[in-house]
Design a protein around this motif. Structure first.
Motif, PDB file in Angstrom:
ATOM      1  N   GLU A  73       9.627 -45.359  -8.340  1.00 60.59           N
ATOM      2  CA  GLU A  73       9.904 -44.370  -7.291  1.00 60.59           C
ATOM      3  C   GLU A  73      11.393 -44.005  -7.289  1.00 60.59           C
ATOM      4  O   GLU A  73      11.752 -42.834  -7.152  1.00 60.59           O
ATOM      5  CB  GLU A  73       9.478 -44.917  -5.928  1.00 60.59           C
ATOM      6  CG  GLU A  73       9.602 -43.898  -4.804  1.00 60.59           C
ATOM      7  CD  GLU A  73       9.088 -44.422  -3.482  1.00 60.59           C
ATOM      8  OE1 GLU A  73       8.455 -43.642  -2.754  1.00 60.59           O
ATOM      9  OE2 GLU A  73       9.323 -45.615  -3.174  1.00 60.59           O
ATOM     10  N   GLN A  74      12.264 -45.003  -7.489  1.00 59.12           N
ATOM     11  CA  GLN A  74      13.706 -44.742  -7.569  1.00 59.12           C
ATOM     12  C   GLN A  74      14.045 -43.833  -8.746  1.00 59.12           C
ATOM     13  O   GLN A  74      14.974 -43.029  -8.674  1.00 59.12           O
ATOM     14  CB  GLN A  74      14.491 -46.051  -7.683  1.00 59.12           C
ATOM     15  CG  GLN A  74      14.499 -46.869  -6.408  1.00 59.12           C
ATOM     16  CD  GLN A  74      14.997 -48.295  -6.616  1.00 59.12           C
ATOM     17  OE1 GLN A  74      15.175 -48.746  -7.746  1.00 59.12           O
ATOM     18  NE2 GLN A  74      15.197 -49.003  -5.520  1.00 59.12           N
ATOM     19  N   GLN A  76      12.194 -41.525  -9.635  1.00 61.14           N
ATOM     20  CA  GLN A  76      11.546 -40.271  -9.227  1.00 61.14           C
ATOM     21  C   GLN A  76      10.362 -39.892 -10.124  1.00 61.14           C
ATOM     22  O   GLN A  76      10.102 -38.723 -10.373  1.00 61.14           O
ATOM     23  CB  GLN A  76      12.571 -39.141  -9.132  1.00 61.14           C
ATOM     24  CG  GLN A  76      13.627 -39.451  -8.104  1.00 61.14           C
ATOM     25  CD  GLN A  76      14.655 -38.345  -7.941  1.00 61.14           C
ATOM     26  OE1 GLN A  76      14.810 -37.491  -8.795  1.00 61.14           O
ATOM     27  NE2 GLN A  76      15.349 -38.372  -6.808  1.00 61.14           N
ATOM     28  N   THR A  79       5.607 -41.217  -6.075  1.00 59.99           N
ATOM     29  CA  THR A  79       5.863 -41.407  -4.646  1.00 59.99           C
ATOM     30  C   THR A  79       4.854 -42.414  -4.117  1.00 59.99           C
ATOM     31  O   THR A  79       3.750 -42.544  -4.660  1.00 59.99           O
ATOM     32  CB  THR A  79       5.716 -40.090  -3.852  1.00 59.99           C
ATOM     33  OG1 THR A  79       4.394 -39.580  -4.036  1.00 59.99           O
ATOM     34  CG2 THR A  79       6.746 -39.065  -4.291  1.00 59.99           C
ATOM     35  N   THR A  95       4.954 -37.571  -9.647  1.00 61.03           N
ATOM     36  CA  THR A  95       5.874 -36.477  -9.322  1.00 61.03           C
ATOM     37  C   THR A  95       6.015 -35.578 -10.551  1.00 61.03           C
ATOM     38  O   THR A  95       5.528 -35.908 -11.631  1.00 61.03           O
ATOM     39  CB  THR A  95       7.263 -37.022  -8.951  1.00 61.03           C
ATOM     40  OG1 THR A  95       7.810 -37.666 -10.111  1.00 61.03           O
ATOM     41  CG2 THR A  95       7.206 -37.986  -7.772  1.00 61.03           C
TER      42      THR A  95
END
Length: 142
Positions: A73-74, A76, A79, A95
């Motif tokens: 998630e960091q 990207q 999510t 994403t």
């Protein structure tokens, strides 16, 4: 019976380590670990999946998955959101960055196949046999 060469577990264990090592330089280019790659493979197939389903498919517990998913998630690539229908369920969704990564990773299976130096038929047969054994173990002991 207690000789190393007579143990089924050792060649499977050693092969797993060696194959993972073959993946390492391919995945380093994408800044992914092997477990992260497995999660991304699932997301590229489904786009949205619950943490519970990821754990079931990859045979990983939430204690292992949570930090792994946080790192993705960091970066990207995904999510994490609670389900609107059931707040206990956390859904993982791809994403646009995660989708772009799919195209960057497209050559990995072919590169690994070439490194193994086996025919496609041998690979399919081996994969089916190992999956069958894994399913049998999970059915009886999972």
């Amino acid at each position: 019976m207690l000789k190393l060469e007579q143990q089924l577990c050792f060649p499977i264990y050693a092969l797993s380590r060696q194959i993972t090592a073959l993946y390492r330089p391919l995945l380093e280019k994408l800044d992914l670990t092997y477990p992260q790659y497995l999660v991304m493979l699932l997301l590229w197939e489904t786009n949205k999946i619950s943490i519970k389903e990821i754990g079931e498919k990859l045979l990983l517990d939430t204690g292992t998955l949570t930090p792994l998913l946080k790192r993705l998630e960091q970066k990207q690539y995904l999510t994490r959101k609670r389900s609107e229908e059931d707040e206990r369920i956390v859904l993982i969704e791809l994403t646009s960055g995660g989708l772009k990564l799919k195209y960057a990773a497209a050559g990995i299976p072919g590169a690994l196949f070439c490194a193994l130096d086996i025919t496609e038929g041998e690979m399919v047969s081996l994969q089916q046999k190992l999956t069958g054994i894994l399913n049998t173990i999970n059915k009886h002991h999972g």
